[in-house]
Design a protein around this motif. Structure first.
Motif, PDB file in Angstrom:
ATOM      1  N   THR A  30       0.817  -1.211   0.000  1.00  0.00           N
ATOM      2  CA  THR A  30       0.000   0.000   0.000  1.00  0.00           C
ATOM      3  C   THR A  30       0.849   1.258   0.000  1.00  0.00           C
ATOM      4  N   ILE A  31       1.887   1.269   0.805  1.00  0.00           N
ATOM      5  CA  ILE A  31       2.712   2.472   0.961  1.00  0.00           C
ATOM      6  C   ILE A  31       3.792   2.472  -0.115  1.00  0.00           C
ATOM      7  N   VAL A  33       5.107   5.299  -1.409  1.00  0.00           N
ATOM      8  CA  VAL A  33       6.030   6.409  -1.183  1.00  0.00           C
ATOM      9  C   VAL A  33       6.164   6.617   0.324  1.00  0.00           C
ATOM     10  N   LEU A  36       6.398  10.018   2.330  1.00  0.00           N
ATOM     11  CA  LEU A  36       5.235  10.849   2.668  1.00  0.00           C
ATOM     12  C   LEU A  36       4.892  10.761   4.153  1.00  0.00           C
ATOM     13  N   TYR A 122      -1.801   6.088   5.998  1.00  0.00           N
ATOM     14  CA  TYR A 122      -1.178   6.388   4.707  1.00  0.00           C
ATOM     15  C   TYR A 122      -2.269   6.588   3.646  1.00  0.00           C
ATOM     16  N   LYS A 123      -3.278   5.719   3.651  1.00  0.00           N
ATOM     17  CA  LYS A 123      -4.380   5.853   2.691  1.00  0.00           C
ATOM     18  C   LYS A 123      -5.093   7.178   2.872  1.00  0.00           C
ATOM     19  N   GLU A 124      -5.257   7.627   4.118  1.00  0.00           N
ATOM     20  CA  GLU A 124      -5.865   8.926   4.388  1.00  0.00           C
ATOM     21  C   GLU A 124      -4.994  10.038   3.825  1.00  0.00           C
ATOM     22  N   ILE A 125      -3.679   9.933   4.013  1.00  0.00           N
ATOM     23  CA  ILE A 125      -2.749  10.976   3.552  1.00  0.00           C
ATOM     24  C   ILE A 125      -2.816  11.133   2.037  1.00  0.00           C
ATOM     25  N   ILE A 126      -2.875  10.005   1.322  1.00  0.00           N
ATOM     26  CA  ILE A 126      -2.890  10.105  -0.149  1.00  0.00           C
ATOM     27  C   ILE A 126      -4.305  10.222  -0.710  1.00  0.00           C
ATOM     28  N   GLY A 127      -5.312  10.165   0.164  1.00  0.00           N
ATOM     29  CA  GLY A 127      -6.692  10.373  -0.257  1.00  0.00           C
ATOM     30  C   GLY A 127      -7.364   9.176  -0.880  1.00  0.00           C
ATOM     31  N   VAL A 128      -6.955   7.994  -0.476  1.00  0.00           N
ATOM     32  CA  VAL A 128      -7.561   6.759  -0.978  1.00  0.00           C
ATOM     33  C   VAL A 128      -8.531   6.247   0.074  1.00  0.00           C
TER      34      VAL A 128
END
Length: 130
Positions: A30-31, A33, A36, A122-128
């Motif tokens: 999932t991560i 990058v 970030l 991480y999903k929240e940070i990238i907007g997924v």
């Protein structure tokens, strides 16, 4: 401890290790990058004096998996295959063994949850969204 108990513990520990390893693998897939995660505070460590960002947590969770897979799993397997009779002569030793084993399960569950939480963050940070 009976041989069936030893098998149960071995299977449970193996299951806990596999669950944690799967959570870390999912985190790595999932991560894409990890950088970030730098400077994003970790919610899990709010009670600690040490300030750790999510990137450091990411690196730590990966390192723990590597260490657990390479050493812990093989050590437990060797002890179980050698027989747990070495733990039976002293009742206190058996109790201590159970205490530490349950502690290990607790740590593995906690690390699995932390890994899953970091993946979600991480999903929240990238907007997924799921």
């Amino acid at each position: 401890m009976q041989p069936s108990d030893a098998k149960l513990y071995r299977n449970s520990l193996s299951r806990a290790l596999r669950s944690y390893s799967a959570a870390v693998s999912d985190m790595e897939r999932t991560i894409l990058v990890p950088s970030l995660l730098r400077d994003v505070p970790s919610d899990e460590l709010r009670d600690c004096e040490e300030s750790r960002d999510l990137y450091e947590s990411y690196q730590m969770l990966k390192a723990i998996r590597t260490s657990a897979e390479s050493s812990l799993g093989s050590q437990v397997e060797r002890k179980v295959q050698a027989g747990v009779s070495s733990l039976e002569p002293v009742l206190d030793a058996e109790g201590l063994f159970h205490f530490h084993l349950w502690g290990l399960f607790s740590v593995m569950r906690d690390l699995t949850v932390r890994t899953q939480n970091l993946t979600e963050k991480y999903k929240e940070i990238i907007g997924v969204a799921d």
